[in-house]
Design a protein around this motif. Structure first.
Motif, short mmCIF file in Angstrom:
data_model
loop_
_atom_site.label_atom_id
_atom_site.label_comp_id
_atom_site.label_asym_id
_atom_site.label_seq_id
_atom_site.Cartn_x
_atom_site.Cartn_y
_atom_site.Cartn_z
N ALA A 253 -25.45 57.71 63.46
CA ALA A 253 -26.46 56.77 63.93
C ALA A 253 -26.10 56.26 65.31
CB ALA A 253 -26.57 55.60 62.94
N ALA A 254 -24.81 55.95 65.49
CA ALA A 254 -24.37 55.42 66.77
C ALA A 254 -24.57 56.45 67.88
CB ALA A 254 -22.90 55.04 66.69
N GLU A 349 -31.81 52.15 62.08
CA GLU A 349 -30.62 52.44 62.86
C GLU A 349 -29.92 51.18 63.33
OE1 GLU A 349 -31.98 56.70 64.74
OE2 GLU A 349 -32.00 54.89 65.98
N ASP A 350 -30.69 50.14 63.43
CA ASP A 350 -30.08 48.86 63.82
C ASP A 350 -28.95 48.50 62.88
OD1 ASP A 350 -33.06 47.07 64.96
OD2 ASP A 350 -32.14 48.99 65.54
N ALA A 351 -29.27 48.59 61.65
CA ALA A 351 -28.27 48.25 60.64
C ALA A 351 -27.08 49.19 60.74
CB ALA A 351 -28.89 48.30 59.26
N ALA A 352 -27.38 50.47 60.99
CA ALA A 352 -26.32 51.46 61.10
C ALA A 352 -25.39 51.11 62.26
CB ALA A 352 -26.92 52.84 61.31
N TYR A 353 -26.02 50.73 63.35
CA TYR A 353 -25.21 50.37 64.52
C TYR A 353 -24.35 49.17 64.20
CZ TYR A 353 -24.09 49.16 69.31
OH TYR A 353 -23.42 48.88 70.46
N GLN A 354 -24.95 48.24 63.52
CA GLN A 354 -24.22 47.04 63.09
C GLN A 354 -22.99 47.43 62.29
OE1 GLN A 354 -25.38 43.94 63.79
NE2 GLN A 354 -23.41 43.29 63.02
#
Lengths: 413, 178
Positions: A253-254, A349-354
């Motif tokens: 994801a990142a 993806e936000d959550a993944a980045y988190q």
């Protein structure tokens, strides 16, 4: 457990009046002694335990080795505090008491509680330690209160006595309940299981890691690694597999995120919101951002400033909605299971980045698995490694927890 | 002292000298300052590679308890290497507990100065037989060796006579048969 004769040396010097352990050092120590006597007498029907006091009017043997638990529990009630500790003398008296034990086969052990500065010099202690080793006596030292001051001497003493890793040093920082820490230390469950605990706890320091492992898994239904090692191991394995899977997903994801600048912009804002209660997370966000782009970095700096302001005005709770969406749990942040379990239902993806941010934080912040078993106050591995860990380096880092009461409560739960 | 005692191999008619190593009650015996990797049980295995070794220094205490009282006539120690073989050995009788402090303070029953000759497998070291007439426990204290950091022994055999009528296991067997 093998047959064993144990002498417990209790510190009843003036220093034990100190209230840094709850309610006092002496009472906390009393509680721990009761735990040790109970454990030792139950491990083998023929095991016997004796108790002596090290200070007062001199070393005094309260109970010679016996299996009468009533005698052992009651003997400490009449003890008066006073005087200074004569540790070398006490250990030698213990040795003499062990020599005249009833059951000659079986091993011998001295458990020393130290709550005051050790006055004997290291040389004397090493000499006594060697003597103990020669006579086949193992030593466990529990250090309370004056930990840093005594660390070196006690370490040398234990090392001089140690044979086949049968001797241990456990330091218990102020604020912890000694019996809580001891219950998972090698002093209670023997050296062999201690090493097993270390394997499970994914980190350094037998007792400390064992403790961390227990409390960490305890969050998933209160499984005690000691009472059911197989189940605990199974839990741990699946836990690690899941973690690895998430890590891989987060990395992917990142990577996709890195390509898309516009998205990253929104991302930074989200990150800021998610990490608002822990300034460190925001700092990591800044460092991550630096790698990506200058423009992004500026944005992230702005985000960082905002987050600082947020946490400064303690408005983090207002951000709760956002925070929950990004998968970090409530304002308390980063507890053991929460951060790990939540990403299961991450949607974007936000959550993944988190998550990726959190992972990298954890890796930086304290070696393998450190972050997982951190205490609830967001200082991760630092808080964990002190507990019961015999290494001085870990203890030195123990400015630790501003809220010891909360920690104690947690370790009990 | 031992003028009454006959020469070693031909025993006195009533008391035959036999190997009494099997009279040792192993659960009650203990050894002090032994290396955990080289336990004292190795002494009775009869293999040179299986040894008893001292741990922190060269001193060693081997406390042997017999299942019945015995007369001890002689003993045979085998050491794998001469450097690590005990030189001065002190023997104590019928002590219930024994530690290195006692070794300094208590007068030994007999002091043996062992030489290379004594460590040959066939050679037995004679004791003052009159002093070993009723032995329920024998403590062997190795005070020093021939220079090595540790003391190593690979075999111990004791010769003597069980005191008649004290063998508890035999007494119990007779009513079972009859």
């Amino acid at each position: 457990m093998p047959l064993e004769t144990t002498i417990i040396c209790v510190d009843n010097s003036e220093w034990t009046r100190n209230g840094d352990y709850i309610p006092t050092r002496f009472e906390a120590q009393h509680d721990a002694v009761n735990l040790v006597t109970g454990a030792k007498t139950q491990q083998n029907p023929e095991s016997t335990v004796g108790v002596l006091t090290m200070a007062g009017r001199g070393v005094e043997l309260l109970v010679s080795p016996t299996d009468d638990i009533g005698k052992l529990l009651s003997c400490l009630h009449s003890v008066r505090m006073g005087g200074r500790v004569d540790m070398a003398g006490a250990v030698q008296v213990a040795q003499l008491a062990l020599k005249h034990r009833r059951n000659k086969n079986g091993s011998q052990r001295v458990v020393v509680f130290v709550c005051s500065p050790v006055e004997a010099d290291a040389k004397t202690l090493v000499k006594v330690g060697k003597q103990l080793k020669k006579n086949g006596i193992a030593v466990d030292v529990v250090s309370l209160g004056e930990i840093e001051e005594n660390q070196e001497k006690l370490q040398e003493f234990v090392e001089a006595t140690n044979s086949n890793s049968n001797s241990h040093l456990v330091s218990i920082p102020a604020g912890f309940l000694p019996s809580d820490v001891l219950v998972t230390s090698p002093i209670i469950h023997g050296g062999e299981e201690g090493s097993e605990g270390a394997g499970m706890g994914a980190g350094a320091g037998g007792g400390g890691a064992g403790f961390g492992g227990t409390s960490g898994l305890g969050d998933f239904g209160g499984v005690d690694a000691q009472s059911d090692p197989a189940l605990a191991m199974a839990l741990r394995v699946s836990y690690e597999e899941e973690r690895a899977r998430q890590e891989a997903a987060a990395k992917a994801a990142a990577a996709t995120e890195g390509e898309n600048e516009g998205e990253a912009k929104g991302m930074a804002m989200e990150t800021e919101a998610g990490a608002s209660s822990s300034g460190t997370a925001a700092a990591a966000a800044a460092s991550m951002g630096g790698e990506v782009d200058e423009e992004e970095e500026a944005l992230l700096k702005q985000a960082l400033a905002m987050s600082m302001a947020d946490s400064g005005s303690s408005s983090s709770l207002e951000n709760k909605g956002k925070t929950a969406a990004s998968g970090t749990g409530s304002g308390e942040t980063a507890g053991a299971g929460q951060g790990e379990g939540a990403p299961m239902d991450m949607e974007d993806e936000d959550a993944a980045y988190q998550l990726a941010l959190k992972m990298s934080m954890e890796e930086e912040g304290g070696g393998a698995g450190g972050g997982i078993y951190g205490c609830d106050h967001g200082h991760g591995s630092r808080g964990r490694s002190i507990v019961g860990c015999p290494r001085s380096a870990h203890i030195r880092g123990s400015g630790v927890c501003d809220e010891p009461a909360g920690l104690v409560g947690r370790s009990r739960s | 002292m031992s003028s009454e005692g006959p020469p070693a191999p031909p025993p006195p008619p009533s008391n035959e000298i036999v190997d009494i190593t099997d009279k040792i009650a192993k659960p009650e015996c203990f050894v002090l300052n032994a290396d955990p990797k080289y336990p004292w049980e190795n002494l009775f295995m009869g293999d040179d590679r299986l040894q008893l070794r001292s741990d922190t220094d060269e001193q060693l205490i081997l406390h042997l308890v017999f299942s019945e009282a015995v007369k001890v006539h002689s003993l045979n120690l085998v050491a794998p290497e001469m450097e690590a073989a005990p030189a001065t050995v002190k023997l104590y009788l019928n002590k219930t507990s024994f530690s290195f402090d006692d070794a300094e303070n208590i007068e030994p029953t007999q002091v043996l100065e062992l030489t290379e000759e004594d460590y040959k497998a066939e050679k037995v070291t004679l004791l003052k037989f009159v002093k070993f007439q009723r032995v329920s426990s024998l403590t062997i204290f190795v005070e020093n060796n021939n220079g090595a950091d540790y003391t190593a022994l690979s075999m111990l055999r004791l010769f003597g006579t069980p005191l008649q009528g004290t063998d508890v296991s035999k007494i119990q067997k007779q009513p079972a048969q009859g």
